[in-house]
Design an enzyme around this catalytic site. Sequence first.
Site, PDB file in Angstrom:
ATOM      1  N   ASP A  34      -2.140   0.050 -16.659  1.00  0.00           N
ATOM      2  CA  ASP A  34      -3.113   1.116 -16.420  1.00  0.00           C
ATOM      3  C   ASP A  34      -2.482   2.486 -16.319  1.00  0.00           C
ATOM      4  O   ASP A  34      -3.179   3.494 -16.248  1.00  0.00           O
ATOM      5  CB  ASP A  34      -3.903   0.821 -15.143  1.00  0.00           C
ATOM      6  CG  ASP A  34      -4.835  -0.338 -15.360  1.00  0.00           C
ATOM      7  OD1 ASP A  34      -5.396  -0.420 -16.467  1.00  0.00           O
ATOM      8  OD2 ASP A  34      -4.974  -1.175 -14.467  1.00  0.00           O
ATOM      9  N   HIS A  50       2.813  -4.627  -9.521  1.00  0.00           N
ATOM     10  CA  HIS A  50       1.985  -5.733 -10.002  1.00  0.00           C
ATOM     11  C   HIS A  50       2.335  -6.975  -9.220  1.00  0.00           C
ATOM     12  O   HIS A  50       3.505  -7.179  -8.888  1.00  0.00           O
ATOM     13  CB  HIS A  50       2.217  -5.970 -11.506  1.00  0.00           C
ATOM     14  CG  HIS A  50       1.130  -6.751 -12.133  1.00  0.00           C
ATOM     15  ND1 HIS A  50       1.104  -8.130 -12.103  1.00  0.00           N
ATOM     16  CD2 HIS A  50       0.007  -6.354 -12.773  1.00  0.00           C
ATOM     17  CE1 HIS A  50       0.008  -8.538 -12.712  1.00  0.00           C
ATOM     18  NE2 HIS A  50      -0.684  -7.493 -13.131  1.00  0.00           N
TER      19      HIS A  50
HETATM   20  N1  CMC Z   1       2.912   2.392  -4.467  1.00  0.00           N
HETATM   21  C1  CMC Z   1       3.680   2.321  -3.347  1.00  0.00           C
HETATM   22  N2  CMC Z   1       4.066   1.165  -2.767  1.00  0.00           N
HETATM   23  C2  CMC Z   1       3.642   0.025  -3.344  1.00  0.00           C
HETATM   24  C3  CMC Z   1       2.854   0.025  -4.504  1.00  0.00           C
HETATM   25  C4  CMC Z   1       2.487   1.253  -5.072  1.00  0.00           C
HETATM   26  N3  CMC Z   1       1.730   1.312  -6.169  1.00  0.00           N
HETATM   27  N4  CMC Z   1       2.576  -1.253  -4.855  1.00  0.00           N
HETATM   28  C5  CMC Z   1       3.186  -2.026  -3.934  1.00  0.00           C
HETATM   29  N5  CMC Z   1       3.831  -1.252  -3.035  1.00  0.00           N
HETATM   30  C6  CMC Z   1       4.654  -1.737  -1.911  1.00  0.00           C
HETATM   31  C7  CMC Z   1       3.785  -2.215  -0.758  1.00  0.00           C
HETATM   32  O1  CMC Z   1       3.552  -1.178   0.181  1.00  0.00           O
HETATM   33  C8  CMC Z   1       4.613  -3.345  -0.187  1.00  0.00           C
HETATM   34  O2  CMC Z   1       5.601  -2.778   0.623  1.00  0.00           O
HETATM   35  P1  CMC Z   1       6.133  -3.591   1.932  1.00  0.00           P
HETATM   36  O3  CMC Z   1       6.737  -4.866   1.417  1.00  0.00           O
HETATM   37  O4  CMC Z   1       7.146  -2.660   2.545  1.00  0.00           O
HETATM   38  O5  CMC Z   1       4.941  -3.809   2.814  1.00  0.00           O
HETATM   39  C9  CMC Z   1       5.310  -3.950  -1.405  1.00  0.00           C
HETATM   40  O6  CMC Z   1       5.369  -2.874  -2.377  1.00  0.00           O
HETATM   41  C10 CMC Z   1       4.567  -5.128  -2.003  1.00  0.00           C
HETATM   42  O7  CMC Z   1       3.227  -4.735  -2.235  1.00  0.00           O
HETATM   43  P2  CMC Z   1       1.982  -5.686  -2.075  1.00  0.00           P
HETATM   44  O8  CMC Z   1       0.771  -4.863  -1.792  1.00  0.00           O
HETATM   45  O9  CMC Z   1       2.317  -6.773  -1.103  1.00  0.00           O
HETATM   46  O10 CMC Z   1       1.907  -6.301  -3.535  1.00  0.00           O
HETATM   47  P3  CMC Z   1       0.670  -7.079  -4.147  1.00  0.00           P
HETATM   48  O11 CMC Z   1       1.234  -8.027  -5.121  1.00  0.00           O
HETATM   49  O12 CMC Z   1      -0.214  -7.624  -3.083  1.00  0.00           O
HETATM   50  O13 CMC Z   1      -0.168  -5.915  -4.894  1.00  0.00           O
HETATM   51  C11 CMC Z   1      -0.867  -4.359  -6.511  1.00  0.00           C
HETATM   52  C12 CMC Z   1      -0.071  -5.646  -6.240  1.00  0.00           C
HETATM   53  C13 CMC Z   1      -1.017  -4.162  -8.021  1.00  0.00           C
HETATM   54  C14 CMC Z   1      -2.286  -4.474  -5.920  1.00  0.00           C
HETATM   55  C15 CMC Z   1      -0.110  -3.148  -5.869  1.00  0.00           C
HETATM   56  O14 CMC Z   1       1.162  -3.012  -6.472  1.00  0.00           O
HETATM   57  C16 CMC Z   1      -0.905  -1.843  -5.993  1.00  0.00           C
HETATM   58  O15 CMC Z   1      -1.749  -1.552  -5.140  1.00  0.00           O
HETATM   59  N6  CMC Z   1      -0.643  -1.033  -7.094  1.00  0.00           N
HETATM   60  C17 CMC Z   1      -1.422   0.159  -7.327  1.00  0.00           C
HETATM   61  C18 CMC Z   1      -2.756  -0.195  -7.970  1.00  0.00           C
HETATM   62  C19 CMC Z   1      -2.616  -0.581  -9.437  1.00  0.00           C
HETATM   63  O16 CMC Z   1      -1.939   0.097 -10.207  1.00  0.00           O
HETATM   64  N7  CMC Z   1      -3.308  -1.660  -9.833  1.00  0.00           N
HETATM   65  C20 CMC Z   1      -3.330  -2.111 -11.231  1.00  0.00           C
HETATM   66  C21 CMC Z   1      -2.696  -3.466 -11.400  1.00  0.00           C
HETATM   67  S1  CMC Z   1      -2.412  -3.811 -13.141  1.00  0.00           S
HETATM   68  C22 CMC Z   1      -3.983  -4.018 -13.802  1.00  0.00           C
HETATM   69  C23 CMC Z   1      -4.583  -5.307 -13.437  1.00  0.00           C
HETATM   70  O17 CMC Z   1      -4.016  -6.344 -13.842  1.00  0.00           O
HETATM   71  O18 CMC Z   1      -5.621  -5.314 -12.775  1.00  0.00           O
END
Ligand code: CMC
Length: 423
Positions: free
Chosen positions: A363, A306
């Site tokens: 989720d 998140h």
């Molecule tokens: N699986 C594997 N690696 C992950 C994941 C994941 N689910 N989420 C983040 N990472 C890694 C990502 O690759 C990155 O690694 P690095 O620093 O080496 O490049 C690091 O963790 C930080 O990730 P980010 O993409 O920069 O984080 P963000 O804050 O931009 O994204 C997120 C947050 C929720 C979009 C992401 O964690 C994700 O895609 N999760 C899966 C989708 C999901 O479950 N979404 C529902 C969110 S909760 C409901 C809502 O509020 O909408």
Amino acid sequence: MSNEKAVLHIKGKEKIELPIINSTVGPGVIDIRKLRESGYFTFDPGFLSTASCESKITYIDGNKGILLHRGYPIEQLATFADYLEVCYILLYGQKPSKKEYEKFKSTVTHHTMVHEQIANFFQGFRRDAHPMAVMCGVVGALAAFYHDSLDVNNDIHREIAAYRLLSKMPTLAAMCYKYSIGQPFIYPRNDLNYAENFLYMMFATRCEDYKVNPVFANVINKIFILHADHEQNASTSTVRLAGSSGANPFACISAGIASLWGPAHGGANEACLNMLEQIGTIHNIEKFLEKAKNKNDSFRLIGFGHRIYKNYDPRASVMRKACHDVLRELNIQDPLLDIAIELERIALTDEYFIQKKLYPNVDFYSGIILKAIGIPRYMFTVIFAVSRTIGWIAHWNEMHSDSKNRIGRPRQLYSGEKIRKFD
Ligand code: CMC
């Protein structure tokens, strides 16, 4: 506003003093509004360090796993409140008195029917259309029915629009489902509460009596509460930005629905269940974890991570318990839950997930609950949209009540061509 200032030196010459504004709780902000006079903008793609607005609605401390709506902790709301009480709190700022609650509930309940012409809109969609696509269209189209309440500068109009949206969203969502399976629409029933009414419109038919299962209604009430608001997430920011131009509320909520649909946001509940099915058996978990950790693989563990929570998502804790309770009460053995629990256990002890602070989010469990109560997967994100509508409306209303509101207009770091001749 505090007397403290942040000082910015630009290229060692210019010195700019920027005011610091303290928050009531949590980090304050550096007010950069006058920075543009220096000829520079700030650069913050994804808004990782930027507060886009001031708000009194929801507070999150992602490190401690705290979520408060108007100061009330989410765990207490999910345990003791009715969804409409939470809606009232989000909209009006405090817990309603018994009289206020009854009036609010009665007004919402008595506006759940939609204009009969709206049914015609559905005929224009394919039966196999994704219901989020249908919701974007039909909710936006409500503006064509309510010309009488579209003045966004009028407090009363805004309140009427808020009630209309809150009341009609479950009806429209259930119509999407009924249309998808070729059954006639079911009118709402005013003797049922919000969650019961939604389930009734989803599952009743015109052929026989239908009694809403109280276990289902309780857990839907909880799911609605847990998704009601989450401060300036992508869809809420979309609603605010769309609304900042003076666009009508139905168009703004339709924009919010479109933003929510993405798998990184509200679409994650549907995507998570797809993923659990794809994993298929506990023995495959390691393989999928390796894929999630592989930089060259786009696969992510849906339901984990998140932007704000670097600790357990407090909504996920409530949802996890609710999920176990429901499956136990309904005596459902779901192999997907076994995979989910094992996946959670392994991921929480895995160095990659620990180091990146990736915990299960809301989720991760909601899909399993919705599946257990017979809601098809393609409706999961629609249910999120129904729940989140009150959050969107509360933010949209707050924005319009703020005299400092201006049209949202971010700037950019231009990295394209310099001027050149077209010949
Ligand atoms: N699986 C594997 N690696 C992950 C994941 C994941 N689910 N989420 C983040 N990472 C890694 C990502 O690759 C990155 O690694 P690095 O620093 O080496 O490049 C690091 O963790 C930080 O990730 P980010 O993409 O920069 O984080 P963000 O804050 O931009 O994204 C997120 C947050 C929720 C979009 C992401 O964690 C994700 O895609 N999760 C899966 C989708 C999901 O479950 N979404 C529902 C969110 S909760 C409901 C809502 O509020 O909408």
